[in-house]
Design an enzyme around this catalytic site. Structure first.
Site, PDB file in Angstrom:
ATOM      1  N   LYS A  15       0.835  -1.215   0.000  1.00 29.82           N
ATOM      2  CA  LYS A  15       0.000   0.000   0.000  1.00 29.82           C
ATOM      3  C   LYS A  15       0.872   1.269   0.000  1.00 29.82           C
ATOM      4  CE  LYS A  15      -1.954  -1.263   3.898  1.00 29.82           C
ATOM      5  NZ  LYS A  15      -1.249  -2.541   4.149  1.00 29.82           N
ATOM      6  N   ARG A  89      -9.658   0.495   8.931  1.00 27.95           N
ATOM      7  CA  ARG A  89      -9.179  -0.848   9.262  1.00 27.95           C
ATOM      8  C   ARG A  89     -10.184  -1.635  10.087  1.00 27.95           C
ATOM      9  NH1 ARG A  89      -3.405   0.329   9.014  1.00 27.95           N
ATOM     10  NH2 ARG A  89      -2.247  -1.589   9.246  1.00 27.95           N
ATOM     11  N   ARG A 128      11.882  -5.832   4.785  1.00 24.86           N
ATOM     12  CA  ARG A 128      11.660  -4.402   4.520  1.00 24.86           C
ATOM     13  C   ARG A 128      12.613  -3.529   5.327  1.00 24.86           C
ATOM     14  NH1 ARG A 128       5.853  -1.889   5.243  1.00 24.86           N
ATOM     15  NH2 ARG A 128       6.021  -2.992   7.223  1.00 24.86           N
ATOM     16  N   ARG A 161      11.485  -1.361  10.951  1.00 25.89           N
ATOM     17  CA  ARG A 161      10.420  -0.958  11.882  1.00 25.89           C
ATOM     18  C   ARG A 161      10.335  -1.932  13.053  1.00 25.89           C
ATOM     19  NH1 ARG A 161       5.227   0.219   8.085  1.00 25.89           N
ATOM     20  NH2 ARG A 161       4.264  -1.049   9.714  1.00 25.89           N
ATOM     21  N   ARG A 172      -0.505  -8.669  13.742  1.00 26.30           N
ATOM     22  CA  ARG A 172      -1.014  -7.767  12.688  1.00 26.30           C
ATOM     23  C   ARG A 172      -1.851  -8.540  11.669  1.00 26.30           C
ATOM     24  NH1 ARG A 172       4.491  -5.313  10.808  1.00 26.30           N
ATOM     25  NH2 ARG A 172       3.287  -4.226   9.203  1.00 26.30           N
TER      26      ARG A 172
HETATM   27  P1  AP5 Z   1       4.934  -1.617   1.713  1.00 28.22           P
HETATM   28  O1  AP5 Z   1       4.543  -0.771   0.553  1.00 28.22           O
HETATM   29  O2  AP5 Z   1       5.709  -0.975   2.811  1.00 28.22           O
HETATM   30  O3  AP5 Z   1       3.648  -2.396   2.295  1.00 28.22           O
HETATM   31  P2  AP5 Z   1       2.391  -1.870   3.114  1.00 28.22           P
HETATM   32  O4  AP5 Z   1       1.179  -2.556   2.572  1.00 28.22           O
HETATM   33  O5  AP5 Z   1       2.372  -0.364   3.123  1.00 28.22           O
HETATM   34  O6  AP5 Z   1       2.762  -2.497   4.507  1.00 28.22           O
HETATM   35  P3  AP5 Z   1       2.683  -1.919   5.987  1.00 28.22           P
HETATM   36  O7  AP5 Z   1       3.365  -2.935   6.855  1.00 28.22           O
HETATM   37  O8  AP5 Z   1       3.205  -0.520   6.069  1.00 28.22           O
HETATM   38  O9  AP5 Z   1       1.181  -1.941   6.238  1.00 28.22           O
HETATM   39  P4  AP5 Z   1       0.519  -1.987   7.573  1.00 28.22           P
HETATM   40  O10 AP5 Z   1      -0.879  -1.811   7.141  1.00 28.22           O
HETATM   41  O11 AP5 Z   1       0.785  -3.170   8.423  1.00 28.22           O
HETATM   42  O12 AP5 Z   1       1.242  -0.795   8.376  1.00 28.22           O
HETATM   43  P5  AP5 Z   1       0.816   0.709   8.686  1.00 28.22           P
HETATM   44  O13 AP5 Z   1       2.023   1.539   8.598  1.00 28.22           O
HETATM   45  O14 AP5 Z   1      -0.400   1.102   7.937  1.00 28.22           O
HETATM   46  O15 AP5 Z   1       5.753  -2.862   1.119  1.00 28.22           O
HETATM   47  C1  AP5 Z   1       6.287  -3.874   1.966  1.00 28.22           C
HETATM   48  C2  AP5 Z   1       7.570  -4.439   1.336  1.00 28.22           C
HETATM   49  O16 AP5 Z   1       7.247  -5.096   0.109  1.00 28.22           O
HETATM   50  C3  AP5 Z   1       8.621  -3.383   0.978  1.00 28.22           C
HETATM   51  O17 AP5 Z   1       9.876  -3.890   1.280  1.00 28.22           O
HETATM   52  C4  AP5 Z   1       8.459  -3.153  -0.537  1.00 28.22           C
HETATM   53  O18 AP5 Z   1       9.684  -2.829  -1.151  1.00 28.22           O
HETATM   54  C5  AP5 Z   1       7.937  -4.512  -1.011  1.00 28.22           C
HETATM   55  N1  AP5 Z   1       6.938  -4.398  -2.094  1.00 28.22           N
HETATM   56  C6  AP5 Z   1       5.897  -3.515  -2.126  1.00 28.22           C
HETATM   57  N2  AP5 Z   1       5.170  -3.704  -3.245  1.00 28.22           N
HETATM   58  C7  AP5 Z   1       5.742  -4.739  -3.925  1.00 28.22           C
HETATM   59  C8  AP5 Z   1       5.437  -5.415  -5.150  1.00 28.22           C
HETATM   60  N3  AP5 Z   1       4.371  -5.078  -5.904  1.00 28.22           N
HETATM   61  N4  AP5 Z   1       6.242  -6.447  -5.522  1.00 28.22           N
HETATM   62  C9  AP5 Z   1       7.308  -6.808  -4.760  1.00 28.22           C
HETATM   63  N5  AP5 Z   1       7.648  -6.192  -3.598  1.00 28.22           N
HETATM   64  C10 AP5 Z   1       6.876  -5.178  -3.184  1.00 28.22           C
HETATM   65  O19 AP5 Z   1       0.361   0.569  10.216  1.00 28.22           O
HETATM   66  C11 AP5 Z   1       1.278   0.262  11.233  1.00 28.22           C
HETATM   67  C12 AP5 Z   1       0.542   0.129  12.562  1.00 28.22           C
HETATM   68  O20 AP5 Z   1      -0.085   1.406  12.904  1.00 28.22           O
HETATM   69  C13 AP5 Z   1      -0.621  -0.875  12.588  1.00 28.22           C
HETATM   70  O21 AP5 Z   1      -0.179  -2.198  12.853  1.00 28.22           O
HETATM   71  C14 AP5 Z   1      -1.454  -0.300  13.737  1.00 28.22           C
HETATM   72  O22 AP5 Z   1      -0.892  -0.617  14.976  1.00 28.22           O
HETATM   73  C15 AP5 Z   1      -1.345   1.204  13.535  1.00 28.22           C
HETATM   74  N6  AP5 Z   1      -2.408   1.711  12.653  1.00 28.22           N
HETATM   75  C16 AP5 Z   1      -2.252   2.237  11.419  1.00 28.22           C
HETATM   76  N7  AP5 Z   1      -3.436   2.566  10.886  1.00 28.22           N
HETATM   77  C17 AP5 Z   1      -4.383   2.230  11.817  1.00 28.22           C
HETATM   78  C18 AP5 Z   1      -5.810   2.277  11.833  1.00 28.22           C
HETATM   79  N8  AP5 Z   1      -6.510   2.731  10.786  1.00 28.22           N
HETATM   80  N9  AP5 Z   1      -6.442   1.841  12.950  1.00 28.22           N
HETATM   81  C19 AP5 Z   1      -5.750   1.372  14.009  1.00 28.22           C
HETATM   82  N10 AP5 Z   1      -4.403   1.276  14.040  1.00 28.22           N
HETATM   83  C20 AP5 Z   1      -3.723   1.691  12.948  1.00 28.22           C
END
Ligand code: AP5
Length: 215
Positions: A15, A89, A128, A161, A172
């Site tokens: 994402k 979420r 990552r 991270r 998660r």
């Molecule tokens: P990346 O693009 O970083 O993936 P992502 O989907 O953004 O993964 P996240 O781990 O950031 O998502 P998340 O939803 O768990 O975390 P968030 O920060 O929102 O890509 C991942 C890897 O894959 C990279 O190395 C990249 O190079 C590679 N890659 C990407 N695309 C690719 C492709 N097409 N092909 C090959 N490789 C690829 O949230 C973190 C925490 O915050 C949550 O756990 C929670 O505690 C809190 N939080 C955030 N939002 C909320 C909410 N709405 N409600 C409650 N708590 C929340």
């Protein structure tokens, strides 16, 4: 062009990577995860609270998360369209967003769901690395920076991270399955959902989704 977009998918589906490419279409990237990480870095009250949930892989409470998104969406730079990454979420978050976007007259025009299998999610998350300054994502095998440990974009240091470990990832993924995955039906019922295969490389995926948003 479609504006006011939700990016959905499990942790590691890509994402954040996709959102950083899609801002070239003039959409503002709003990542609740990034907002929480900035607050943690700044040591604010919100940061302290968010950290206590995030480091164990748990979700930050709905009322807190809905509050920060409400403030952010009311800002003038969202007028031309936004990309929500990591929000909503939970069902209460999706319902609150529906109400809020009606109030501010900025309706959601598409929910993009990135499909990815669990084995690949684990590979992506465990390898990552992220830039400490600008948040750009890298991977130790498949998206290496030009210079090891240094961001290509801003020269900042790369780090892992503290929720990208096996234990937190299990939590998660469980939250994703139990609380976030049901939102696929929520947006399907509203005729807003489109699925994309995230196993395609990020350049191919970006081209497909940019084309879809422009159609
Ligand atoms: P990346 O693009 O970083 O993936 P992502 O989907 O953004 O993964 P996240 O781990 O950031 O998502 P998340 O939803 O768990 O975390 P968030 O920060 O929102 O890509 C991942 C890897 O894959 C990279 O190395 C990249 O190079 C590679 N890659 C990407 N695309 C690719 C492709 N097409 N092909 C090959 N490789 C690829 O949230 C973190 C925490 O915050 C949550 O756990 C929670 O505690 C809190 N939080 C955030 N939002 C909320 C909410 N709405 N409600 C409650 N708590 C929340």
């Amino acid at each position: 062009m479609k504006r006011n977009i939700i990016l959905m998918g499990p942790p590691g589906a890509g994402k954040g990577t996709l959102a950083k490419q899609l801002i070239s279409l003039g959409l503002v990237h709003i990542s609740t995860g990034d907002m929480f990480r900035e607050a943690i870095k700044a040591g604010t009250e919100l940061g302290l609270l968010a950290d206590s949930y995030i480091k164990h892989g748990n979700l930050v409470p709905d009322e807190v998360t809905i509050g920060i998104v409400k403030e952010r969406l009311a800002m003038p730079d969202c007028e031309n369209g936004f990309l929500l990454d990591g929000f909503p979420r939970t069902l209460p978050q999706a319902e609150a967003l529906e109400k809020l976007t009606k109030e501010i007259n900025r309706p959601i025009e598409a929910a993009i769901n990135l499909d990815c299998d669990e084995k690949e999610l684990v590979r992506r998350i465990s390898g990552r690395r992220v830039c400490k300054n600008c948040g750009a994502p890298y991977h130790i095998d498949s998206a290496k920076p030009k210079v090891e440990g240094v961001c290509d974009i801003c020269g900042g240091p790369l780090y892992q991270r503290n929720d990208d470990n096996e234990e937190a990832l299990k939590v998660r993924l469980a939250h994703y399955v139990n609380q976030t995955k049901p939102l696929i039906d929520f947006y399907q019922e509203r005729g807003l959902l489109t699925n994309f295969d995230s196993l395609k490389g990020s350049a191919v995926l970006f081209d497909e989704i940019a084309k879809f948003l422009k159609s």
